[in-house]
Design an enzyme around this catalytic site. Sequence first.
Site, PDB file in Angstrom:
ATOM      1  N   GLU A  28      -9.278   1.325   3.605  1.00  0.00           N
ATOM      2  CA  GLU A  28      -7.990   1.617   4.267  1.00  0.00           C
ATOM      3  C   GLU A  28      -6.810   0.957   3.558  1.00  0.00           C
ATOM      4  OE1 GLU A  28      -8.207   0.934   8.541  1.00  0.00           O
ATOM      5  OE2 GLU A  28      -9.543   2.656   8.771  1.00  0.00           O
ATOM      6  N   GLU A  68     -15.903   6.025   8.572  1.00  0.00           N
ATOM      7  CA  GLU A  68     -15.667   5.378   9.873  1.00  0.00           C
ATOM      8  C   GLU A  68     -15.308   6.479  10.858  1.00  0.00           C
ATOM      9  OE1 GLU A  68     -13.098   1.921  10.207  1.00  0.00           O
ATOM     10  OE2 GLU A  68     -13.680   1.249   8.204  1.00  0.00           O
TER      11      GLU A  68
HETATM   12  O1  AHR Z   1     -13.956  -0.490  12.593  1.00  0.00           O
HETATM   13  C1  AHR Z   1     -12.889  -1.320  12.948  1.00  0.00           C
HETATM   14  C2  AHR Z   1     -11.758  -1.251  11.934  1.00  0.00           C
HETATM   15  O2  AHR Z   1     -11.173   0.016  11.979  1.00  0.00           O
HETATM   16  C3  AHR Z   1     -12.155  -1.412  10.492  1.00  0.00           C
HETATM   17  O3  AHR Z   1     -12.224  -2.739  10.105  1.00  0.00           O
HETATM   18  C4  AHR Z   1     -11.037  -0.736   9.772  1.00  0.00           C
HETATM   19  O4  AHR Z   1     -11.438  -0.187   8.547  1.00  0.00           O
HETATM   20  C5  AHR Z   1     -10.544   0.302  10.746  1.00  0.00           C
HETATM   21  O5  AHR Z   1      -9.173   0.256  10.903  1.00  0.00           O
END
Ligand code: AHR
Length: 515
Positions: free
Chosen positions: A173, A292
């Site tokens: 990110e 994610e």
């Molecule tokens: O999964 C929680 C957080 O969400 C992670 O650390 C990040 O990559 C995302 O913003």
Amino acid sequence: MRQVDVQLNRDNEIGQTDRRLFGAFVEHLGRCVYGGMFEPGHPRADKSGFRLDVIELVHELAPTILRYPGGNFVSGYNWEDGVGPVEQRPRRLDLAWMSTETNRFGTNEFIDWCRLAGIEPMLAVNLGTRGADEARSLVEYCNHPAGTALSDLRRKHRWDKPHDVKFWCLGNEMDGPWQMEMKTAAEYGRRAVESAKMMRWIDPTIELAACGSSGRNMPTFGTWEDTVLEHTFEHVEFISLHTYLNNYAGDTAAFLASSDLMDNFIDEVVAIADAVAARRHSKKRIMLSFDEWNVWYRTRRDRQSRVKPNWPVAPHILEEIYTMEDALAFGGACISLLNHADRVKVGCLAQLVNAIAPIMTETGGPAWRQTIFYPFAHFSRFGRGRVLRAQIDSPTFAANYFDPRGPQDLYFPLPAAPYLKLAAVHNEQDNMLTLFALNRHLTEEMPLRVSVAGFRGLALGEALQLRDGDLKAVNTKGTPDRIKPAPLAGVQAGDSKVQATVAPASWNVIRLKLS
Ligand code: AHR
């Protein structure tokens, strides 16, 4: 509701699911690692401190690949802190989650945990506070057999054989202001390409994922992917996507429709990646790593539930308790991923234990399944194979989904979300066809008729449903089985037709034996 018709044809295929589509993610975050996967002294811990009650649930959940160690955490992580004699490992402030990191668990423990669980490891390198030099050192430490300072250091640490990690994420990110050393797309693109080159020179067998936007609603979404791929196109196989679905607005219909935005997001990233390819006259196709995804909102915006004072070790943060409604929205996300099996080759449920997770534990106590556990287990265990393109004739509903992640609050209109969301997967080894069917109508049952062309015959194998009259119902330590799958009665299958009636607000899995 009127009858909903679905048509499937054996020869009309979207794509084959990659086994890595069914992955998960663990981060040094709250009690995900410490008190979740790893708890020396727990009555069910083995000699390495790995909780075997958690491992048993992980086997049932069946994730195939596991991303580590972050997440936001990785952007400030020194991997060297987490290897070597435990008593010499430093305690550090973790600026991602305002915690103290003890480093008792590091890369080698993670690899051991993955081997015990039978899961492929995936590593992310720190491209926030560090860069290409650290990234290539970690590849050498992990994957080089022997005879160099770093590979021999691993051997000295008692991991003689190379870890042979195949899938690597180039940071996390990096477009987000919450990230340690956030980058512009051009800054990140340069750092990512130089890291990728050096990492692959050390191990040419690895696959690499560049960071895409941290969400579709980021102000730089689109231009970020385009610029990053302009830099990295020749050097990566994947671009990443992240999505967390929410019901901040308390609008269940919109929440259940929201996974359709994942379909749009995937289509847009594919279009951008293919435009970069077209500009180069290249036949190469960049694949998508949805590394994610989940439902996350109750413990997200409010700083109290995200961060605790005084730099605690393994604080209770992001311990989202999932409802029946969340399991339905989550099931919709599973269907979106399956229906893009041609381009989404990797997926990671974020996360695995305690922090926004399907598995909850009490430190020193038991472990149990959250509601979202079940759709994921079905998705992973029955989603392997050829995804068929379903033609669906369903009534639709209009929704307006609220997603406040970006700099301003955003509404995403969904004018015609079909009440039925469905994916169909043909597993040639088992000779089974599995239908994943989500009824998004909140009050009406759905008569469903599925016509299946191209197979000689069908017979019912197993039919399951997940539902509860109370959409806010949850599983807890005291009532761990309040929400669990039950048989779906009344399914008729024969020749080339399947008929079923699926309950309002329900997740259904119908497994058909093929002849
Ligand atoms: O999964 C929680 C957080 O969400 C992670 O650390 C990040 O990559 C995302 O913003």
